[in-house]
Scaffold this active site. Structure first.
Site, PDB file in Angstrom:
ATOM      1  CB  THR A 194      -0.906  -0.008   1.261  1.00  0.00           C
ATOM      2  OG1 THR A 194      -1.448   1.293   1.446  1.00  0.00           O
ATOM      3  CG2 THR A 194      -0.132  -0.370   2.525  1.00  0.00           C
ATOM      4  CG  ASP A 195      -1.099   5.018  -0.948  1.00  0.00           C
ATOM      5  OD1 ASP A 195      -1.633   4.385  -0.012  1.00  0.00           O
ATOM      6  OD2 ASP A 195      -1.691   5.932  -1.565  1.00  0.00           O
ATOM      7  CD  GLU A 196      -3.269   3.503   4.341  1.00  0.00           C
ATOM      8  OE1 GLU A 196      -3.152   3.568   5.569  1.00  0.00           O
ATOM      9  OE2 GLU A 196      -4.338   3.277   3.761  1.00  0.00           O
TER      10      GLU A 196
ATOM     11  CE1 TYR B 113      -3.165  -2.507   5.988  1.00  0.00           C
ATOM     12  CE2 TYR B 113      -3.119  -0.167   5.468  1.00  0.00           C
ATOM     13  CZ  TYR B 113      -3.196  -1.480   5.050  1.00  0.00           C
ATOM     14  OH  TYR B 113      -3.295  -1.778   3.706  1.00  0.00           O
TER      15      TYR B 113
ATOM     16  CE  LYS C  21      -0.074  -4.501   3.075  1.00  0.00           C
ATOM     17  NZ  LYS C  21      -0.535  -5.839   2.581  1.00  0.00           N
TER      18      LYS C  21
HETATM   19  P1  NAD Z   1      -9.886  -7.071   2.882  1.00  0.00           P
HETATM   20  O1  NAD Z   1      -9.783  -6.775   4.333  1.00  0.00           O
HETATM   21  O2  NAD Z   1     -11.154  -6.804   2.143  1.00  0.00           O
HETATM   22  O3  NAD Z   1      -9.535  -8.620   2.636  1.00  0.00           O
HETATM   23  C1  NAD Z   1      -8.494  -9.277   3.303  1.00  0.00           C
HETATM   24  C2  NAD Z   1      -8.682 -10.768   3.084  1.00  0.00           C
HETATM   25  O4  NAD Z   1      -7.585 -11.458   3.726  1.00  0.00           O
HETATM   26  C3  NAD Z   1      -9.966 -11.320   3.721  1.00  0.00           C
HETATM   27  O5  NAD Z   1     -10.626 -12.184   2.815  1.00  0.00           O
HETATM   28  C4  NAD Z   1      -9.468 -12.083   4.957  1.00  0.00           C
HETATM   29  O6  NAD Z   1     -10.302 -13.174   5.308  1.00  0.00           O
HETATM   30  C5  NAD Z   1      -8.101 -12.540   4.480  1.00  0.00           C
HETATM   31  N1  NAD Z   1      -7.186 -12.805   5.609  1.00  0.00           N
HETATM   32  C6  NAD Z   1      -6.947 -12.021   6.690  1.00  0.00           C
HETATM   33  N2  NAD Z   1      -6.054 -12.605   7.509  1.00  0.00           N
HETATM   34  C7  NAD Z   1      -5.701 -13.783   6.914  1.00  0.00           C
HETATM   35  C8  NAD Z   1      -4.795 -14.817   7.249  1.00  0.00           C
HETATM   36  N3  NAD Z   1      -4.076 -14.791   8.388  1.00  0.00           N
HETATM   37  N4  NAD Z   1      -4.661 -15.879   6.407  1.00  0.00           N
HETATM   38  C9  NAD Z   1      -5.402 -15.942   5.267  1.00  0.00           C
HETATM   39  N5  NAD Z   1      -6.280 -14.987   4.899  1.00  0.00           N
HETATM   40  C10 NAD Z   1      -6.417 -13.910   5.705  1.00  0.00           C
HETATM   41  O7  NAD Z   1      -8.663  -6.291   2.223  1.00  0.00           O
HETATM   42  P2  NAD Z   1      -8.530  -5.619   0.769  1.00  0.00           P
HETATM   43  O8  NAD Z   1      -9.016  -4.233   0.846  1.00  0.00           O
HETATM   44  O9  NAD Z   1      -9.060  -6.553  -0.241  1.00  0.00           O
HETATM   45  O10 NAD Z   1      -6.938  -5.552   0.647  1.00  0.00           O
HETATM   46  C11 NAD Z   1      -6.202  -6.643   0.093  1.00  0.00           C
HETATM   47  C12 NAD Z   1      -4.717  -6.299   0.127  1.00  0.00           C
HETATM   48  O11 NAD Z   1      -4.476  -5.097  -0.599  1.00  0.00           O
HETATM   49  C13 NAD Z   1      -4.192  -6.060   1.542  1.00  0.00           C
HETATM   50  O12 NAD Z   1      -2.905  -6.652   1.618  1.00  0.00           O
HETATM   51  C14 NAD Z   1      -4.100  -4.548   1.642  1.00  0.00           C
HETATM   52  O13 NAD Z   1      -3.071  -4.164   2.518  1.00  0.00           O
HETATM   53  C15 NAD Z   1      -3.782  -4.173   0.209  1.00  0.00           C
HETATM   54  N6  NAD Z   1      -4.241  -2.829  -0.203  1.00  0.00           N
HETATM   55  C16 NAD Z   1      -5.524  -2.444   0.010  1.00  0.00           C
HETATM   56  C17 NAD Z   1      -5.941  -1.188  -0.420  1.00  0.00           C
HETATM   57  C18 NAD Z   1      -7.362  -0.721  -0.250  1.00  0.00           C
HETATM   58  O14 NAD Z   1      -7.670   0.426  -0.522  1.00  0.00           O
HETATM   59  N7  NAD Z   1      -8.291  -1.562   0.190  1.00  0.00           N
HETATM   60  C19 NAD Z   1      -5.036  -0.338  -1.065  1.00  0.00           C
HETATM   61  C20 NAD Z   1      -3.721  -0.772  -1.275  1.00  0.00           C
HETATM   62  C21 NAD Z   1      -3.338  -2.030  -0.849  1.00  0.00           C
HETATM   63  P1  TYD Z   2     -10.240   4.506   4.956  1.00  0.00           P
HETATM   64  O1  TYD Z   2     -11.278   4.112   3.956  1.00  0.00           O
HETATM   65  O2  TYD Z   2     -10.276   3.905   6.316  1.00  0.00           O
HETATM   66  O3  TYD Z   2      -8.842   4.259   4.248  1.00  0.00           O
HETATM   67  P2  TYD Z   2      -7.343   4.708   4.721  1.00  0.00           P
HETATM   68  O4  TYD Z   2      -7.379   5.168   6.111  1.00  0.00           O
HETATM   69  O5  TYD Z   2      -6.624   3.417   4.573  1.00  0.00           O
HETATM   70  O6  TYD Z   2      -6.921   5.759   3.742  1.00  0.00           O
HETATM   71  O7  TYD Z   2     -10.297   6.086   5.131  1.00  0.00           O
HETATM   72  C1  TYD Z   2     -10.151   6.946   4.012  1.00  0.00           C
HETATM   73  C2  TYD Z   2     -10.167   8.367   4.533  1.00  0.00           C
HETATM   74  O8  TYD Z   2     -11.473   8.647   5.070  1.00  0.00           O
HETATM   75  C3  TYD Z   2      -9.205   8.632   5.673  1.00  0.00           C
HETATM   76  O9  TYD Z   2      -8.715   9.972   5.559  1.00  0.00           O
HETATM   77  C4  TYD Z   2     -10.067   8.513   6.916  1.00  0.00           C
HETATM   78  C5  TYD Z   2     -11.405   9.022   6.445  1.00  0.00           C
HETATM   79  N1  TYD Z   2     -12.600   8.444   7.100  1.00  0.00           N
HETATM   80  C6  TYD Z   2     -13.584   9.282   7.623  1.00  0.00           C
HETATM   81  O10 TYD Z   2     -13.490  10.521   7.578  1.00  0.00           O
HETATM   82  N2  TYD Z   2     -14.679   8.695   8.209  1.00  0.00           N
HETATM   83  C7  TYD Z   2     -14.829   7.359   8.299  1.00  0.00           C
HETATM   84  O11 TYD Z   2     -15.850   6.877   8.868  1.00  0.00           O
HETATM   85  C8  TYD Z   2     -13.814   6.507   7.720  1.00  0.00           C
HETATM   86  C9  TYD Z   2     -13.942   4.997   7.792  1.00  0.00           C
HETATM   87  C10 TYD Z   2     -12.720   7.098   7.126  1.00  0.00           C
END
Ligand code: NAD
Ligand code: TYD
Length: 343
Positions: free
Chosen positions: A125-127, A150, A154
Site C-alpha cells: 500500500t502507499d500508506e 496497519y 505492511k
Molecule cells: P480485505 O480486508 O477486504 O480482505 C483481506 C482478506 O484477507 C480477507 O478475505 C481475509 O479473510 C483474508 N485474511 C486475513 N487474515 C488472513 C490470514 N491470516 N490468512 C489468510 N487470509 C487472511 O482487504 P482488501 O481491501 O481486499 O486488501 C487486500 C490487500 O491489498 C491487503 O494486503 C491490503 O493491505 C492491500 N491494499 C488495500 C488497499 C485498499 O484500498 N483496500 C489499497 C492498497 C493495498
Molecule cells: P479509509 O477508507 O479507512 O482508508 P485509509 O485510512 O486506509 O486511507 O479512510 C479513508 C479516509 O477517510 C481517511 O482519511 C479517513 C477518512 N474516514 C472518515 O473521515 N470517516 C470514516 O468513517 C472513515 C472509515 C474514514
C-alpha cells in the site's frame, strides 16, 4: 496454463482479482487460500462455487500446514493479498496486524522460497510512505515512514520481501497501490460506509475537518495493474499504482450524498483519527512507462457504478452488516451435504 495461488481471495481486492484473471485467461487455475476473517466473504465469489478453475481453501497464511499444500502441485505465481487492512482497527488492536501482515508474510516467503516459486507478488500500500504535504507524490524511491500500526505492519512485510530478494535471490515484487473503491468493499472503509449510511439516511462520520486527501483508484484498474506486474514486472522491483484522482474526504461525502439524492445535513464532523495521514498521492509513472499500464475508470463513473452496485445488492450489505455472510458457504453447499470443514 496459468496456475496461481492467491491468498486473501475472499476479500475485496482479492476476489476482484480472481474474477479478473478467470475472465482474462479462461484456461487459468486459481487456488484461493483465505482464513475467512470478518473481512473474508465467500459471497464476493458467488458464481464461482461450481467453477472447476477456482479452488477455495480455508486456511491461515501463518500456518505452514495450510499454506504449503496448495504449492505442492507447482504454481506459476503466488499473489499475497491476505492482510488485516483497516487502519481504525489497527489503532484499537494491532496484534492481528502484526501476526497476519508480518508473521504471515514471512511464513509465505519461507514456504515459497523452499518450494522454489518463480514469482511472488506482495500486494502492499502507499500508506507505507506516510503522509504528504501539498504538491509532490509518492515515487518508488520515497522513504518508508509509516504512521499507523496497519501501515507499519505492511512496511515491515515489504522489508522482509526486500530482504528475501537481496539475500536469497527470491523472485519477489512489491506493488504499492493507493486507496481502492468499487463493489464488494466491506462497509468499514470510507466509500462503502458512506454509501450504505447515506442509503439508510444515517449520518456520514467525517473525521476532523474532512480535508484529508486520498488518491482513489477503481479496484478493476488495480487488478489490471497487478496483472501487468505479474506478466512483465521485474523481480526485486517496487511498482506504485495509482490513478491520479485526489479528493478530500468531504468532497467524496458530498458526491455520494448528491448521487443518492440526500441532504448534506447528513454530514457529521466527528473526532479525528489519531495519527491521521493528511494526504496520499501516487506517481504511477513507472507503471505507465515500463509496463504500459493505464488506469481506465474515471472517479465520476466508478463512483456512480459503485453506488449502483450497493443499491442493487441490498442482501450483500444486509448480510455483511448482520454477520450472516459468515455462513454463506454452508448455505451454498447445504444441498450437497458438505460444510466448509469438509473442503
Ligand atoms: P480485505 O480486508 O477486504 O480482505 C483481506 C482478506 O484477507 C480477507 O478475505 C481475509 O479473510 C483474508 N485474511 C486475513 N487474515 C488472513 C490470514 N491470516 N490468512 C489468510 N487470509 C487472511 O482487504 P482488501 O481491501 O481486499 O486488501 C487486500 C490487500 O491489498 C491487503 O494486503 C491490503 O493491505 C492491500 N491494499 C488495500 C488497499 C485498499 O484500498 N483496500 C489499497 C492498497 C493495498
Ligand atoms: P479509509 O477508507 O479507512 O482508508 P485509509 O485510512 O486506509 O486511507 O479512510 C479513508 C479516509 O477517510 C481517511 O482519511 C479517513 C477518512 N474516514 C472518515 O473521515 N470517516 C470514516 O468513517 C472513515 C472509515 C474514514
Amino acid at each position: 496454463m496459468l496456475k496461481l495461488l492467491v491468498t486473501g481471495g475472499a476479500g475485496f481486492i482479492g476476489s476482484h482479482f480472481i474474477r479478473y484473471i478467470l475472465e482474462r485467461y479462461p484456461e487459468a487455475r486459481v487456488a484461493n487460500l483465505d482464513k475467512l476473517t470478518y473481512a473474508g466473504n465467500l459471497e464476493n465469489l458467488s458464481g464461482l462455487e461450481r467453477d472447476p478453475r477456482h479452488t477455495f481453501i480455508q486456511g491461515d497464511i501463518c500456518d505452514a500446514d495450510a499454506a504449503a499444500p496448495p504449492l505442492d502441485g507447482g504454481v506459476d505465481a503466488v499473489i499475497n493479498f491476505a492482510a488485516e487492512s483497516h487502519v481504525d482497527r489497527s489503532i484499537l488492536e494491532s496484534g492481528e496486524f502484526i501476526r497476519t501482515n508480518v508473521v504471515g508474510t514471512h511464513n509465505l516467503l519461507e514456504l515459497c522460497r523452499r518450494k522454489k516459486v518463480r514469482r511472488y507478488l506482495q500486494i502492499s500500500t502507499d500508506e507505507v510512505y506516510g503522509s504528504l504535504g501539498d504538491g509532490n507524490a509518492f515515487t518508488e524511491d520515497t522513504p518508508l515512514a509509516p504512521n499507523s500500526p496497519y501501515a507499519a505492519s505492511k512496511a515491515s512485510a515489504d522489508l522482509l520481501v526486500r530482504s528475501y530478494f537481496r539475500t536469497h535471490g527470491f523472485p519477489a515484487i512489491i506493488t504499492r497501490c493507493s486507496n481502492n473503491y468499487g463493489p464488494n468493499q466491506f462497509p468499514e472503509k470510507l466509500i462503502p460506509l458512506f454509501i450504505s449510511n447515506a442509503m439508510n439516511a444515517m449520518p456520514l462520520p467525517v473525521y476532523g475537518d474532512g480535508l484529508y486527501v486520498r488518491d482513489w483508484i477503481h479496484v478493476r484498474d488495480h487488478c489490471a495493474a497487478i496483472d501487468a506486474v505479474l506478466r512483465n514486472g521485474k523481480a526485486g522491483e517496487v511498482y506504485n499504482i495509482g490513478a491520479r484522482q485526489e479528493y478530500p474526504n468531504l468532497e467524496v461525502a458530498r458526491r455520494i450524498l448528491k448521487e443518492l439524492g440526500r441532504d448534506e445535513s447528513l454530514i457529521a464532523f466527528v473526532e479525528d483519527r489519531p495519527g491521521h495521514d493528511r494526504r496520499y498521492a501516487i506517481d504511477p509513472a513507472k507503471m505507465e512507462g515500463r509496463l504500459g499500464w493505464r488506469p481506465r475508470i474515471a472517479f465520476e463513473d466508478g463512483l456512480r457504478e459503485t453506488i449502483d452496485w450497493y443499491r442493487s445488492n441490498p442482501e450483500w450489505v444486509a448480510h455483511v452488516r448482520s454477520g450472516e455472510y459468515l455462513t454463506y458457504y454452508d448455505r451454498m453447499y447445504e444441498d450437497r451435504g458438505r460444510t466448509l470443514s469438509d473442503r
